[in-house]
Design a protein around this motif. Structure first.
Motif, PDB file in Angstrom:
ATOM      1  N   THR A   1       0.690  -1.194  -0.004  1.00  0.00           N
ATOM      2  CA  THR A   1       0.018  -0.131  -0.172  1.00  0.00           C
ATOM      3  C   THR A   1       0.890   1.270  -0.174  1.00  0.00           C
ATOM      4  O   THR A   1       1.930   1.211   0.571  1.00  0.00           O
ATOM      5  N   SER A   2       0.378   2.416  -0.656  1.00  0.00           N
ATOM      6  CA  SER A   2       1.328   3.630  -0.672  1.00  0.00           C
ATOM      7  C   SER A   2       0.730   4.646  -1.028  1.00  0.00           C
ATOM      8  O   SER A   2      -0.699   4.664  -1.183  1.00  0.00           O
TER       9      SER A   2
ATOM     10  N   SER B   1       3.914   7.724   2.477  1.00  0.00           N
ATOM     11  CA  SER B   1       3.837   6.299   3.079  1.00  0.00           C
ATOM     12  C   SER B   1       3.860   5.224   2.242  1.00  0.00           C
ATOM     13  O   SER B   1       3.119   5.210   1.376  1.00  0.00           O
ATOM     14  N   LEU B   2       4.623   4.445   2.513  1.00  0.00           N
ATOM     15  CA  LEU B   2       4.753   3.041   1.744  1.00  0.00           C
ATOM     16  C   LEU B   2       4.912   1.739   2.598  1.00  0.00           C
ATOM     17  O   LEU B   2       5.502   2.121   3.755  1.00  0.00           O
TER      18      LEU B   2
ATOM     19  N   GLY C   1     -13.091   5.892   4.171  1.00  0.00           N
ATOM     20  CA  GLY C   1     -13.023   4.574   3.562  1.00  0.00           C
ATOM     21  C   GLY C   1     -11.345   4.356   3.594  1.00  0.00           C
ATOM     22  O   GLY C   1     -10.592   5.425   3.986  1.00  0.00           O
ATOM     23  N   ASN C   2     -10.841   3.269   3.140  1.00  0.00           N
ATOM     24  CA  ASN C   2      -9.290   3.100   3.196  1.00  0.00           C
ATOM     25  C   ASN C   2      -8.671   3.810   1.911  1.00  0.00           C
ATOM     26  O   ASN C   2      -7.303   3.925   2.266  1.00  0.00           O
TER      27      ASN C   2
ATOM     28  N   TYR D   1      -2.837   5.350   4.458  1.00  0.00           N
ATOM     29  CA  TYR D   1      -3.674   6.339   4.044  1.00  0.00           C
ATOM     30  C   TYR D   1      -3.957   7.148   5.184  1.00  0.00           C
ATOM     31  O   TYR D   1      -4.729   8.081   4.969  1.00  0.00           O
ATOM     32  N   GLN D   2      -3.125   7.002   6.326  1.00  0.00           N
ATOM     33  CA  GLN D   2      -3.349   8.295   7.295  1.00  0.00           C
ATOM     34  C   GLN D   2      -2.569   9.313   6.782  1.00  0.00           C
ATOM     35  O   GLN D   2      -2.816  10.363   7.549  1.00  0.00           O
TER      36      GLN D   2
END
Length: 395
Positions: free
Chosen positions: A346-347, A361-362, A391-392, A371-372
């Motif tokens: 996720t990135s 953020s990776l 959502g995410n 995803y914050q």
């Protein structure tokens, strides 16, 4: 081309801060910083108080929301191209005890689209691609004459996602590795159809960027990986960034994991690039993002095309430019970003253009924590986010 004359000096200023302690917004207007000799970017240096205060804030945020004992990846926050805070934890390849560091490339998933888009726009600057030409101009077997390059970039092509249409009966043998050329050949020879008429609505689709990679190859006469190296990675000194385009080398790169560190296997879709398959680091992505402020790297005209919305058929704040997502608020603020999700990777790359703030953020171990970044953005600018029940944010 000799690469040596383009070696960036970004690394010389990333941790610098001036001694002026009176600046209220972190800026000393008498100082500038440079990205590279060819791509000069003038930014004020941050004063030590601004850097210290915000480092403390972001560190507290990281400890609260990321849980360093569980997070596998990196978080970097910068202003004016200068790093305020960064942290790395977890494993790139746990089975080999290979830990994630500031220099360890991991899969950036759909954030790759931002880099592909910039490469296309640079080729537009060079006169090799025209945004409103039909895709058929460059890929003669492409079946939809009314679809333009711009429609691929802003996801208004109406195409179906190759990850889905390869599931259709008789379309593809999943025991065979899919390539970008295969995606085009399937569209040219199979009755895949469209999700919508080209140009009529937004529909996020990885097929668009797989085709853009082919267009890059067609107009340059070189492989996508080589063009990205020559036009972006090498000139910007992104020494820990590369395109993954050979599944035979899957054991040589960082792996991806479920949230319990169960390693996820590579599959037949993992050799398609342009939409994904760039491996990089937060520091390298900072170099890329900082370069987008340079008119020498990307013209003002192309930046204007990139950072504007194209989809207004539905009311709301969400929109998409050319390779970049955005939220357009009634207050006039625009929040630019791109998120990604592929397997356990996720990135998120946030570029706050008004504040000159970058948040990256990776992670290679599946999590929504990546995803914050949106919550951090609200600290640096006036972005009226509502975080409850969101959502995410994955792509």
């Amino acid at each position: 081309m000799r690469i040596s004359r383009y070696i960036p000096i970004l690394s010389l200023f990333l941790f610098l801060s001036c001694n002026d302690k009176n600046g209220k917004n972190g800026n000393n207007p008498n100082d500038t910083v440079l990205l590279a000799e060819k791509y000069e970017v003038s930014f004020p240096k941050l004063n030590s108080k601004y850097t210290s205060d915000n480092k403390t804030f972001v560190e507290n945020f990281y400890n609260k929301h990321y849980n360093p004992k569980d997070f596998s990846g990196g978080l970097l926050v910068a202003k004016n191209g200068q790093i305020i805070y960064e942290n790395y934890s977890g494993y790139a390849y746990k089975e080999k005890d290979d830990k994630i560091t500031a220099e360890k490339p991991i899969h950036i998933a759909s954030v790759s689209k931002m880099l592909t888009a910039v490469c296309v726009l640079k080729l537009v600057d060079e006169g090799k691609i025209a945004l409103d030409k039909s895709v058929q101009t460059y890929l003669s077997t492409f079946p939809h004459a009314e679809t333009s390059v711009r429609m691929l970039l802003n996801h208004r092509s109406g195409l179906r996602n190759y990850a889905y249409f390869t599931d259709d009966k008789g379309v593809w043998n999943k025991k065979q590795t899919l390539t970008n050329q295969d995606v085009l050949d399937i569209l040219a020879t199979k009755p895949i159809g469209l999700e919508s008429k080209p140009g009529t609505r937004f529909g996020y689709c990885n097929t668009n960027y797989a085709l853009l990679a082919l267009i890059i190859e067609k107009v340059s006469g070189k492989k996508y990986a080589k063009v990205m190296n020559e036009m972006i990675f090498e000139p910007l000194g992104m020494k820990n960034t590369f395109v993954f385009d050979d599944l035979k080398k899957k054991d040589e790169v960082s792996q991806s994991y479920k949230n319990n560190y169960l390693r996820l296997a590579f599959e037949f879709l993992d050799q398609v690039y342009g939409d994904k398959n760039i491996y990089s680091t937060p520091r390298d992505l900072l170099k890329f993002e900082t370069a987008t402020y340079s008119d020498a790297f990307l013209s003002k005209k192309m930046k204007a095309e990139m950072f504007k919305g194209y989809s207004y058929e539905r009311k709301g704040t969400r929109n998409y430019g050319l390779g970049v997502r955005m939220l357009e608020f009634e207050t006039g603020q625009t929040y630019f970003f791109h998120n990604g999700w592929w397997h356990g990777n996720t990135s998120s790359l946030v570029t706050l253009r008004k504040e000159n703030v970058t948040i990256i953020s990776l992670s290679n171990k599946y999590t929504h924590k990546t995803y914050q970044t949106k919550k951090l953005a609200a600290h640096f600018g006036d972005y009226p986010f509502k975080f409850k029940n969101e959502g995410n944010g994955a792509d």
